[in-house]
Write a protein that holds these residues in place. Structure first.
Motif, mmCIF file in Angstrom:
data_model
loop_
_atom_site.group_PDB
_atom_site.id
_atom_site.type_symbol
_atom_site.label_atom_id
_atom_site.label_comp_id
_atom_site.label_asym_id
_atom_site.label_seq_id
_atom_site.Cartn_x
_atom_site.Cartn_y
_atom_site.Cartn_z
ATOM 1 N N MET A 1 46.575 17.305 18.213
ATOM 2 C CA MET A 1 46.455 18.695 17.784
ATOM 3 C C MET A 1 47.757 19.131 17.112
ATOM 4 O O MET A 1 48.835 18.879 17.626
ATOM 5 C CB MET A 1 46.155 19.595 18.993
ATOM 6 C CG MET A 1 45.914 21.040 18.635
ATOM 7 S SD MET A 1 45.460 22.019 20.089
ATOM 8 C CE MET A 1 45.023 23.564 19.300
ATOM 9 N N TYR A 2 47.614 19.796 15.955
ATOM 10 C CA TYR A 2 48.795 20.286 15.270
ATOM 11 C C TYR A 2 48.431 21.544 14.499
ATOM 12 O O TYR A 2 47.255 21.866 14.296
ATOM 13 C CB TYR A 2 49.372 19.227 14.340
ATOM 14 C CG TYR A 2 48.504 18.879 13.141
ATOM 15 C CD1 TYR A 2 48.619 19.589 11.951
ATOM 16 C CD2 TYR A 2 47.575 17.851 13.206
ATOM 17 C CE1 TYR A 2 47.835 19.273 10.860
ATOM 18 C CE2 TYR A 2 46.787 17.527 12.120
ATOM 19 C CZ TYR A 2 46.923 18.248 10.942
ATOM 20 O OH TYR A 2 46.144 17.946 9.863
ATOM 21 N N ALA A 3 49.478 22.240 14.067
ATOM 22 C CA ALA A 3 49.290 23.465 13.294
ATOM 23 C C ALA A 3 50.374 23.537 12.233
ATOM 24 O O ALA A 3 51.422 22.901 12.344
ATOM 25 C CB ALA A 3 49.334 24.690 14.199
ATOM 26 N N VAL A 4 50.114 24.328 11.212
ATOM 27 C CA VAL A 4 51.082 24.591 10.165
ATOM 28 C C VAL A 4 51.457 26.062 10.245
ATOM 29 O O VAL A 4 50.589 26.930 10.100
ATOM 30 C CB VAL A 4 50.532 24.239 8.773
ATOM 31 C CG1 VAL A 4 51.555 24.584 7.694
ATOM 32 C CG2 VAL A 4 50.168 22.766 8.697
ATOM 33 N N ILE A 5 52.729 26.342 10.489
ATOM 34 C CA ILE A 5 53.192 27.714 10.635
ATOM 35 C C ILE A 5 54.178 28.023 9.512
ATOM 36 O O ILE A 5 54.706 27.120 8.865
ATOM 37 C CB ILE A 5 53.865 27.946 12.003
ATOM 38 C CG1 ILE A 5 55.101 27.050 12.150
ATOM 39 C CG2 ILE A 5 52.881 27.699 13.131
ATOM 40 C CD1 ILE A 5 55.899 27.322 13.407
ATOM 41 N N LYS A 6 54.431 29.303 9.314
ATOM 42 C CA LYS A 6 55.384 29.751 8.296
ATOM 43 C C LYS A 6 56.378 30.689 8.953
ATOM 44 O O LYS A 6 55.985 31.662 9.608
ATOM 45 C CB LYS A 6 54.650 30.461 7.159
ATOM 46 C CG LYS A 6 55.573 30.900 6.028
ATOM 47 C CD LYS A 6 54.780 31.565 4.912
ATOM 48 C CE LYS A 6 55.697 32.009 3.781
ATOM 49 N NZ LYS A 6 54.935 32.678 2.688
ATOM 50 N N THR A 7 57.658 30.364 8.778
ATOM 51 C CA THR A 7 58.724 31.216 9.305
ATOM 52 C C THR A 7 59.969 31.014 8.469
ATOM 53 O O THR A 7 60.269 29.898 8.040
ATOM 54 C CB THR A 7 59.030 30.889 10.776
ATOM 55 O OG1 THR A 7 60.125 31.700 11.213
ATOM 56 C CG2 THR A 7 59.388 29.437 10.970
ATOM 57 N N GLY A 8 60.672 32.098 8.197
ATOM 58 C CA GLY A 8 61.889 32.030 7.395
ATOM 59 C C GLY A 8 61.652 31.554 5.982
ATOM 60 O O GLY A 8 62.546 30.963 5.372
ATOM 61 N N GLY A 9 60.447 31.788 5.444
ATOM 62 C CA GLY A 9 60.138 31.364 4.084
ATOM 63 C C GLY A 9 59.822 29.886 3.953
ATOM 64 O O GLY A 9 59.720 29.375 2.839
ATOM 65 N N LYS A 10 59.656 29.172 5.076
ATOM 66 C CA LYS A 10 59.369 27.747 5.040
ATOM 67 C C LYS A 10 58.151 27.449 5.906
ATOM 68 O O LYS A 10 57.824 28.208 6.821
ATOM 69 C CB LYS A 10 60.562 26.936 5.548
ATOM 70 C CG LYS A 10 61.842 27.185 4.760
ATOM 71 C CD LYS A 10 63.019 26.482 5.399
ATOM 72 C CE LYS A 10 64.313 26.805 4.681
ATOM 73 N NZ LYS A 10 65.487 26.182 5.331
ATOM 74 N N GLN A 11 57.502 26.327 5.605
ATOM 75 C CA GLN A 11 56.332 25.908 6.368
ATOM 76 C C GLN A 11 56.676 24.679 7.195
ATOM 77 O O GLN A 11 57.409 23.788 6.738
ATOM 78 C CB GLN A 11 55.159 25.595 5.426
ATOM 79 C CG GLN A 11 54.676 26.802 4.636
ATOM 80 C CD GLN A 11 53.516 26.476 3.729
ATOM 81 O OE1 GLN A 11 52.976 25.368 3.762
ATOM 82 N NE2 GLN A 11 53.122 27.447 2.904
ATOM 83 N N TYR A 12 56.135 24.624 8.417
ATOM 84 C CA TYR A 12 56.409 23.522 9.337
ATOM 85 C C TYR A 12 55.098 23.058 9.954
ATOM 86 O O TYR A 12 54.245 23.873 10.313
ATOM 87 C CB TYR A 12 57.354 23.961 10.464
ATOM 88 C CG TYR A 12 58.678 24.508 10.003
ATOM 89 C CD1 TYR A 12 59.781 23.672 9.845
ATOM 90 C CD2 TYR A 12 58.838 25.859 9.725
ATOM 91 C CE1 TYR A 12 61.007 24.168 9.427
ATOM 92 C CE2 TYR A 12 60.058 26.370 9.299
ATOM 93 C CZ TYR A 12 61.131 25.528 9.151
ATOM 94 O OH TYR A 12 62.349 26.030 8.749
ATOM 95 N N ARG A 13 54.974 21.742 10.064
ATOM 96 C CA ARG A 13 53.845 21.162 10.808
ATOM 97 C C ARG A 13 54.346 20.881 12.215
ATOM 98 O O ARG A 13 55.307 20.128 12.400
ATOM 99 C CB ARG A 13 53.368 19.869 10.148
ATOM 100 C CG ARG A 13 52.355 19.121 11.000
ATOM 101 C CD ARG A 13 51.854 17.871 10.333
ATOM 102 N NE ARG A 13 51.132 17.035 11.284
ATOM 103 C CZ ARG A 13 50.310 16.052 10.970
ATOM 104 N NH1 ARG A 13 50.106 15.754 9.703
ATOM 105 N NH2 ARG A 13 49.708 15.340 11.895
ATOM 106 N N VAL A 14 53.677 21.464 13.215
ATOM 107 C CA VAL A 14 54.159 21.390 14.594
ATOM 108 C C VAL A 14 53.037 20.937 15.509
ATOM 109 O O VAL A 14 51.846 21.140 15.232
ATOM 110 C CB VAL A 14 54.701 22.755 15.067
ATOM 111 C CG1 VAL A 14 55.910 23.157 14.232
ATOM 112 C CG2 VAL A 14 53.642 23.837 15.004
ATOM 113 N N SER A 15 53.437 20.306 16.601
ATOM 114 C CA SER A 15 52.530 19.905 17.673
ATOM 115 C C SER A 15 53.172 20.274 18.995
ATOM 116 O O SER A 15 54.407 20.404 19.079
ATOM 117 C CB SER A 15 52.252 18.395 17.624
ATOM 118 O OG SER A 15 51.635 18.035 16.404
ATOM 119 N N PRO A 16 52.393 20.439 20.060
ATOM 120 C CA PRO A 16 52.986 20.757 21.365
ATOM 121 C C PRO A 16 54.000 19.695 21.782
ATOM 122 O O PRO A 16 53.739 18.497 21.719
ATOM 123 C CB PRO A 16 51.779 20.794 22.303
ATOM 124 C CG PRO A 16 50.624 21.133 21.423
ATOM 125 C CD PRO A 16 50.912 20.469 20.127
#
Length: 247
Positions: free
Chosen positions: A1-16
């Motif tokens: 499971m993963y998600a793509v988030i946006k913070t500080g003008g950048k995108q990150y692919r994250v998993s628990p």
């Protein structure tokens, strides 16, 4: 499971369980922080893409630390303007650890390390020492075979020059190479050179390997005669009047 988030003008692919550095977040270390700008969530075969974000979706993270990145050097240089400016910059960041995505995949906190086992009782330690004592003694190491090493052959010493030869470079106009050529031709002493003639010396120099054609040995026999007779003061005075051995 993963998600793509946006913070500080950048995108990150994250998993628990992921740890990453993002732009500075206004939260204390140890606090939880929710990222509500979620662009995509993938859970196995279920893929949800936002337009542009997914409503009511959130990614929960824990703030691990705040810090500053490596220094970046900036140099501004303008040629022919005597202008050079050097500055540095260290970007602030916040290190976070992803805890869950929409409440799923929560990271379990690490359990405390189990306490070390209590020391063995006296009876157990006695039995261990007894078993160690019964262990058979190691066999004596076999004596090493003597190896005979051949001594390297001594290098032959280079042949010394004959002690009877004179330093012919004391004759004005005779260099080390020219002196070697004269010695090789049999003119090893001042007396030998004094007995020789200009024509003979010229022939020796022409036949020798080297550029001796420009040398003019007209005064060499006379200089050698003074040196053989030990008239060094007279020779020195005469040489001062010469120009490279030429009268």
């Amino acid at each position: 499971m993963y998600a793509v988030i946006k913070t500080g003008g950048k995108q990150y692919r994250v998993s628990p369980g992921d740890k990453l550095k993002v732009e500075t977040i206004d939260a204390e270390v140890g606090a939880s922080f929710d990222f509500d700008t979620v662009l995509m969530i993938s859970d196995g075969d279920d893929l949800t893409v936002g337009t542009p974000t997914i409503a009511s979706a959130k990614v929960t993270a824990e703030v691990v630390a705040h810090g500053r990145g490596k220094k970046v050097e900036i140099i501004k240089f303008r040629r022919r303007k005597h202008h050079q400016k050097r500055t540095g910059h260290r970007q602030n960041f916040t290190q976070i650890e992803i805890q869950s995505i929409n409440g799923k995949g929560a990271v379990a906190k690490k359990k405390a390390a189990p306490a070390k086992k209590a020391k063995a009782t006296d009876s157990e330690s006695d039995t261990k020492t007894a078993t160690k004592a019964k262990a058979p003694a190691k066999k004596a190491a076999a004596p090493k075979k003597e190896t005979t090493t051949k001594k390297p052959a001594a290098k032959k010493a280079p042949a010394k020059k004959s002690s009877g030869a004179d330093d012919l470079t004391k004759i004005e106009g005779v260099g080390p190479k020219a002196a070697e050529a004269l010695v090789a031709a049999g003119l090893a002493t001042f007396a030998d050179v004094a007995k020789s003639t200009e024509a003979k010396i010229k022939k020796i120099l022409d036949e020798a390997e080297g550029r001796f054609g420009m040398m003019k040995p007209a005064s060499w026999p006379k200089q050698a005669k003074l040196a053989a007779d030990g008239k060094w003061d007279e020779l020195k005075k005469w040489q001062d009047e010469m120009d490279g051995g030429i009268e």
